[in-house]
Design an enzyme around this catalytic site. Structure first.
Site, PDB file in Angstrom:
ATOM      1  N   GLU A 161       0.805  -1.232   0.000  1.00  0.00           N
ATOM      2  CA  GLU A 161       0.000   0.000   0.000  1.00  0.00           C
ATOM      3  C   GLU A 161       0.830   1.270   0.000  1.00  0.00           C
ATOM      4  O   GLU A 161       0.541   2.211  -0.727  1.00  0.00           O
ATOM      5  CB  GLU A 161      -0.944   0.063   1.216  1.00  0.00           C
ATOM      6  CG  GLU A 161      -2.018  -0.985   1.233  1.00  0.00           C
ATOM      7  CD  GLU A 161      -1.597  -2.180   2.055  1.00  0.00           C
ATOM      8  OE1 GLU A 161      -2.477  -2.877   2.529  1.00  0.00           O
ATOM      9  OE2 GLU A 161      -0.390  -2.398   2.235  1.00  0.00           O
ATOM     10  N   ASP A 190      -6.032  -7.817   6.128  1.00  0.00           N
ATOM     11  CA  ASP A 190      -7.417  -7.674   6.565  1.00  0.00           C
ATOM     12  C   ASP A 190      -8.297  -7.469   5.335  1.00  0.00           C
ATOM     13  O   ASP A 190      -7.839  -7.567   4.206  1.00  0.00           O
ATOM     14  CB  ASP A 190      -7.569  -6.511   7.566  1.00  0.00           C
ATOM     15  CG  ASP A 190      -7.111  -5.172   6.973  1.00  0.00           C
ATOM     16  OD1 ASP A 190      -6.775  -5.136   5.770  1.00  0.00           O
ATOM     17  OD2 ASP A 190      -7.084  -4.177   7.711  1.00  0.00           O
ATOM     18  N   GLU A 212      -9.659  -4.778   4.092  1.00  0.00           N
ATOM     19  CA  GLU A 212      -9.239  -3.650   3.270  1.00  0.00           C
ATOM     20  C   GLU A 212      -8.019  -4.021   2.426  1.00  0.00           C
ATOM     21  O   GLU A 212      -7.929  -3.670   1.251  1.00  0.00           O
ATOM     22  CB  GLU A 212      -8.920  -2.437   4.152  1.00  0.00           C
ATOM     23  CG  GLU A 212     -10.138  -1.800   4.802  1.00  0.00           C
ATOM     24  CD  GLU A 212     -11.122  -1.236   3.794  1.00  0.00           C
ATOM     25  OE1 GLU A 212     -10.695  -0.512   2.888  1.00  0.00           O
ATOM     26  OE2 GLU A 212     -12.321  -1.551   3.905  1.00  0.00           O
ATOM     27  N   ARG A 220      -4.489  -3.006  13.054  1.00  0.00           N
ATOM     28  CA  ARG A 220      -5.954  -3.077  12.941  1.00  0.00           C
ATOM     29  C   ARG A 220      -6.383  -4.517  13.215  1.00  0.00           C
ATOM     30  O   ARG A 220      -6.359  -5.358  12.323  1.00  0.00           O
ATOM     31  CB  ARG A 220      -6.409  -2.614  11.560  1.00  0.00           C
ATOM     32  CG  ARG A 220      -6.196  -1.128  11.342  1.00  0.00           C
ATOM     33  CD  ARG A 220      -6.805  -0.633  10.047  1.00  0.00           C
ATOM     34  NE  ARG A 220      -6.620   0.797   9.895  1.00  0.00           N
ATOM     35  CZ  ARG A 220      -5.582   1.369   9.302  1.00  0.00           C
ATOM     36  NH1 ARG A 220      -4.633   0.591   8.776  1.00  0.00           N
ATOM     37  NH2 ARG A 220      -5.474   2.679   9.211  1.00  0.00           N
ATOM     38  N   ASP A 247      -2.126  -5.334   3.189  1.00  0.00           N
ATOM     39  CA  ASP A 247      -2.375  -5.653   4.600  1.00  0.00           C
ATOM     40  C   ASP A 247      -3.247  -6.898   4.796  1.00  0.00           C
ATOM     41  O   ASP A 247      -4.069  -7.238   3.936  1.00  0.00           O
ATOM     42  CB  ASP A 247      -3.048  -4.460   5.290  1.00  0.00           C
ATOM     43  CG  ASP A 247      -2.085  -3.304   5.505  1.00  0.00           C
ATOM     44  OD1 ASP A 247      -0.885  -3.548   5.488  1.00  0.00           O
ATOM     45  OD2 ASP A 247      -2.549  -2.165   5.688  1.00  0.00           O
ATOM     46  N   HIS A 293      -6.163 -12.414  13.534  1.00  0.00           N
ATOM     47  CA  HIS A 293      -4.868 -11.758  13.647  1.00  0.00           C
ATOM     48  C   HIS A 293      -4.399 -11.733  15.086  1.00  0.00           C
ATOM     49  O   HIS A 293      -5.178 -11.855  16.031  1.00  0.00           O
ATOM     50  CB  HIS A 293      -4.951 -10.320  13.121  1.00  0.00           C
ATOM     51  CG  HIS A 293      -5.528 -10.214  11.754  1.00  0.00           C
ATOM     52  ND1 HIS A 293      -5.041 -10.930  10.699  1.00  0.00           N
ATOM     53  CD2 HIS A 293      -6.563  -9.487  11.273  1.00  0.00           C
ATOM     54  CE1 HIS A 293      -5.742 -10.640   9.612  1.00  0.00           C
ATOM     55  NE2 HIS A 293      -6.677  -9.773   9.947  1.00  0.00           N
TER      56      HIS A 293
END
Length: 907
Positions: free
Chosen positions: A7, A82, A84, A305, A80, A350
């Site tokens: 990202e 997750d 997103e 997160r 990442d 996680h």
């Protein structure tokens, strides 16, 4: 060559060092596509087709990625771990497919929870495909948020002028804040008394015991409600004999807290460090992506997160090793601690937030970090290590005492806690209230049953119950997590939206709903109650979690939601604005018309004395107006202070600073539709009070009475111009602070203070404005010089702009990416951005050509004027001929078309 996509550029830089020359790492700079902010981006009529637009800023980056992928041996999506992150990988892959850049290039997805060399290299050994279920959950969430926002917001605009937007999670969070405010407004205060005796043992050791019973009946906190009752108990206790009835000492253990999740990190960082959730997440992002520590870029914490509370076995082993070495075996439990999340809908996919290396002590990395980074890293490190330490051991002692007087028995109790072994408390204590801390540290003297005690004084204190406190950002996050509203990655952004929309504001670190926020919540509760219910929102989050687990089809969830939601929206179409206002007027009565201290009707108009006050809505929002309008034009803001119609309520966009000693009028800071402003007094007899806007950079919370009076006295005369002797003034206008000399206005720059700017500076600004000429003064700035262009020459600067910071070279401007700090931009980065923008071509003609042109013009002199005149005449004649020809052609065309039109009509 393998192409890797992440990202952020910081993450790309760190990972590139770990992977070596066989890999080329590119940053997508977050999401590369989004739903356009217009109707039809999600279409329920075509089974929720979603239209995606590529962000213009991402176009070049995607083109660079596409070119690299065409010649690559493989594409690795390493965003990442997750939803997103999965969505960003999916978006990048879809764009590359559209560009036909992939061909037969193998594509894989890798995830790592920490950006360390070991984690990254290990992840590369275990590639997988994109998780379709996680992408579906993302698509469902994005579609739901879009459908709610773009369907509900227009309803608000039509039925409730002044309202800005509504959102699926945002509106529920706002309701929490507004519900708490309603509890505070409707709270009824109760008086109560606490009674305690100061007693002494035979060894003259004193302690305090409180009254808990009388004549066999328990006395709770609110049972003694008047001074008379308290006086009677006090009199009885003063005459009583005291004896210990029982002493009970019980061992107790306090266990350590689990390592941080996203929400608990935000809460503790707010309480301990004073960080807002958005700030906490920004700092944590930097610690996760990588920081230069002693010449090596390393990720200091795991992914930030998460709502998981467990840690990897190797991390637990490292923590236990450190505890045994630095604190001793007494602080090390016999077995590792395992934690399970208690939050509703928690995902255990996680790890918790923890340091990537337990041996990297806060004191060792502090010198490499910024102060805020160091504080947050230390907080995470302490919490992580403490989570694997031994429990604290305590002894809680309870002493029950009989006080016998005049045939009646009163019961008193004293409690105390002694910490026998501090355990994890030696390293970490969670923030708690003062009363709990005081009780934990209270110790009692040794006593035994039957022992007589001496009375050293009786204390009776009056108290009043208090309403529940307003939410802080930390406590709101905690409440949202308890209810299962939103996800860890959304908390900070939801709070930011509420503040950006001016639905809430922070006052002494507490969230206060603004009037427009109260109105929006009241409207949604009245007409869309189901969609702001806590349970409904939590159930929807649970369905989204089931989609990510592959248990539900995402379009089935959308169909079920849209069927009922569209019907609810349809029911509001026939609502008249007057019906909406009447409903809101009734629902917000306690807020807008609190009882007056003198008992008179709070709705009676103070101006005409006969009209009734009620909620009105105008072009720019809501206000209170009189029913006798237009004969009576009295208006006021929604809320007032202590029932006084002439004083707008503090906490509703107004803060009273004090009184102007010259006029005796009240000075207030207020929120208006054009921003925060100062006001002197109130409107009277149709005359507007004196007002002043705030200079840029001056926060409303920092304004005191002296500053306000100085601003309200503007414009001020700075002095006289040295050439003409005419006055130069300083003031604040539509475009901000300025200095004025006759008809010349020059804007002050960021470092200038409108209240203290002197005559020399003012003269310089005016002269600069005169030299620039009209249209070039406002906002013009030289910016920060970075150096000269290495190949083209000419200065390169970084400047602030209306749409964000940018770098400039000649006529070429290149906007900085959002995550790039203007203060840290280097010359190399600026040259790269200017070249990408099209700045490779010299902005000016070569010097030789320019010199030759000038020489030719000088030699020709007057002789050149005649040919110029002839050329101008030829040009005018040609222009006239062209116009005539065009007109003739148009006439012919019209004549040709006329019969055809008739024929069509006749047919």
């Amino acid at each position: 060559m393998q192409v890797v996509i992440v990202e952020s550029p910081a993450k790309a830089k760190t990972i590139n060092k770990y992977l070596g020359s066989g890999y080329e790492v590119f940053a997508s700079y977050g999401h590369v596509r989004d739903l356009p902010a217009k109707d039809g981006s999600v279409d329920p009529e075509t089974d929720f087709t979603m239209l995606w637009d590529v962000d213009p800023k991402s176009q070049k980056r995607l083109s660079d990625i596409a070119r690299a992928v065409k010649d690559a041996d493989g594409l690795i999506l390493a965003t990442d771990p997750d939803r997103e992150g999965e969505a960003i990988s999916w978006h990048v892959l879809e764009v590359l497919k559209e560009k036909r850049a992939l061909k037969d290039t193998p594509v894989s997805r890798v995830v790592f929870n920490a950006i360390t060399k070991q984690s990254v290299l290990e992840a590369m050994k275990h590639p997988r495909t994109i998780d379709a279920a996680l992408v579906d959950a993302y698509l469902a969430r994005r579609a739901l948020d879009y459908l709610v926002g773009f369907t509900l917001s227009p309803v608000l605009w039509r039925k409730l002028p002044g309202a800005r937007s509504a959102g699926r999670v945002q509106s529920v969070a706002l309701r929490l804040v507004c519900d708490r405010e309603r509890e505070i407004e409707t709270f009824v205060q109760r008086e109560y008394w606490s009674i305690a005796a100061l007693l002494a043992t035979p060894r003259s050791e004193t302690f305090e015991a409180r009254l808990v019973g009388a004549d066999g009946k328990k006395i709770t906190r609110l049972d003694v409600g008047t001074a008379e009752e308290a006086g009677a108990f006090r009199q009885a206790l003063e005459a009583a004999d005291y004896k210990v009835r029982s002493v009970e000492a019980k061992p107790a253990r306090r266990h350590p807290y689990p390592p941080f999740t996203t929400s608990t990190l935000q809460q503790e960082a707010s309480r301990k460090l004073g960080f807002a959730p958005a700030i906490t997440m920004r700092i944590a992002q930097r610690l996760y992506e990588g920081v230069d520590v002693g010449g090596e870029t390393v990720g200091l914490i795991t992914y930030m997160r998460t709502d998981g509370v467990d840690m990897a076995p190797e991390a637990i082993a490292a923590a236990r090793s450190l505890i045994g070495r630095d604190y001793g075996d007494r602080y090390l439990p016999s077995a590792p601690r395992k934690y399970t999340a208690k939050a509703k809908n928690a995902q255990e996919a996680h790890e918790a937030i923890r340091p990537t290396e337990m041996s990297r002590l806060p004191r060792d990395v502090m010198r490499h970090l910024e102060p805020e980074q160091a504080k947050l890293y230390e907080l995470i490190w302490l919490r992580t290590i403490a989570s694997q330490m031994e429990s604290a051991e305590m002894e809680r002692t309870t002493v029950d005492i009989d006080a016998v007087a005049a045939g009646r028995t009163l019961e008193l109790r004293a409690t105390g806690t002694v910490i026998k072994f501090d355990g994890f408390l030696t390293l970490y204590r969670e923030s708690r209230d003062d009363e709990e801390e005081e009780e934990e540290n209270r110790r009692l003297p040794g006593m035994s049953a039957g022992e007589r005690l001496a009375n050293k004084g009786i204390k009776a204190e009056q108290h009043f119950t208090e309403p529940p406190p307003r939410y802080s950002e930390a406590s709101l996050v905690k409440r949202m997590e308890e209810l299962g509203i939103g996800r860890p990655s959304t908390y900070a952004s939801v709070l930011a939206v509420l503040r950006d929309r001016e639905y809430v504001r922070l006052d002494k670190r507490r969230l206060v709903p603004e009037d427009k926020g109260r109105l929006v919540t009241a409207f949604l509760e009245s007409f869309f109650d189901r969609y702001v219910e806590y349970d409904f929102t939590a159930d929807l989050e649970e369905k989204l979690d089931k989609i990510s687990a592959g248990e539900l089809d995402w379009k089935d969830v959308l169909r079920d939601f849209w069927r009922d939601f569209a019907a609810a929206v349809g029911e509001t179409k026939d609502l008249r604005v007057s019906e909406v206002i009447d409903r809101l007027d009734e629902l917000l009565t306690a807020h807008m018309f609190p009882p007056k201290e003198d008992g008179t009707d709070p709705r009676l108009c103070p101006h005409c004395g006969t009209g009734r006050l009620s909620l009105k809505v105008g072009k720019y929002g809501a206000f209170i107006g009189c029913s006798n309008y237009p004969e009576c034009k009295y208006t006021r803001p929604l809320a007032v202070q202590n029932g006084d119609p002439d004083k707008p309520a503090e906490g509703n966009g107004t803060r009273v600073l004090g009184t102007d000693p010259a006029t005796g009028l009240e000075v207030t800071v207020r929120d208006g539709r054009f921003g925060t402003y100062l006001q002197l007094g109130e409107a009277k007899d149709g005359e507007k009070p004196k007002r002043s806007s705030l200079p840029k950079g001056l926060a409303p919370a920092d304004v005191d009475l002296a500053t306000a009076l100085s601003l309200l006295s503007l414009p001020r005369e700075i002095g006289r111009h040295p050439d003409s002797g005419d006055p130069i003034l300083a003031g604040i206008g539509k475009f901000g602070p300025y200095v004025q000399y006759g008809k010349i206005y020059a804007n002050l720059e960021a470092d200038d203070d409108v209240l203290s700017v002197g005559i020399n500076r003012a003269v310089a600004l005016i002269a600069d404005k005169q030299n620039k000429g009209p249209g070039r003064g406002r906002g013009a700035t030289g910016g920060r010089a970075l150096g000269d262009h290495p190949t083209l020459g000419g200065a390169i600067t970084v400047r602030p702009g209306r749409f964000g910071a940018y770098v400039n070279h000649g006529k070429v401007n290149a906007t900085l990416p959002k995550d790039m700090d203007p203060e840290t931009v280097t010359l190399d980065q600026a040259v790269e951005m200017i070249t990408a923008k099209g700045g490779a071509v010299p902005a000016k003609a070569p010097r030789r050509a320019a010199a030759a042109k000038a020489a030719t013009g000088a030699t020709e002199g007057k002789a050149s004027k005649a040919p110029a005149k002839k050329a101008a005449a030829k040009k005018t004649a040609a222009k006239t001929a062209t116009k005539t020809a065009t007109k003739t052609a148009a006439t012919k065309t019209a004549a040709t078309k006329a019969p055809a039109k008739k024929a069509v009509k006749g047919a």
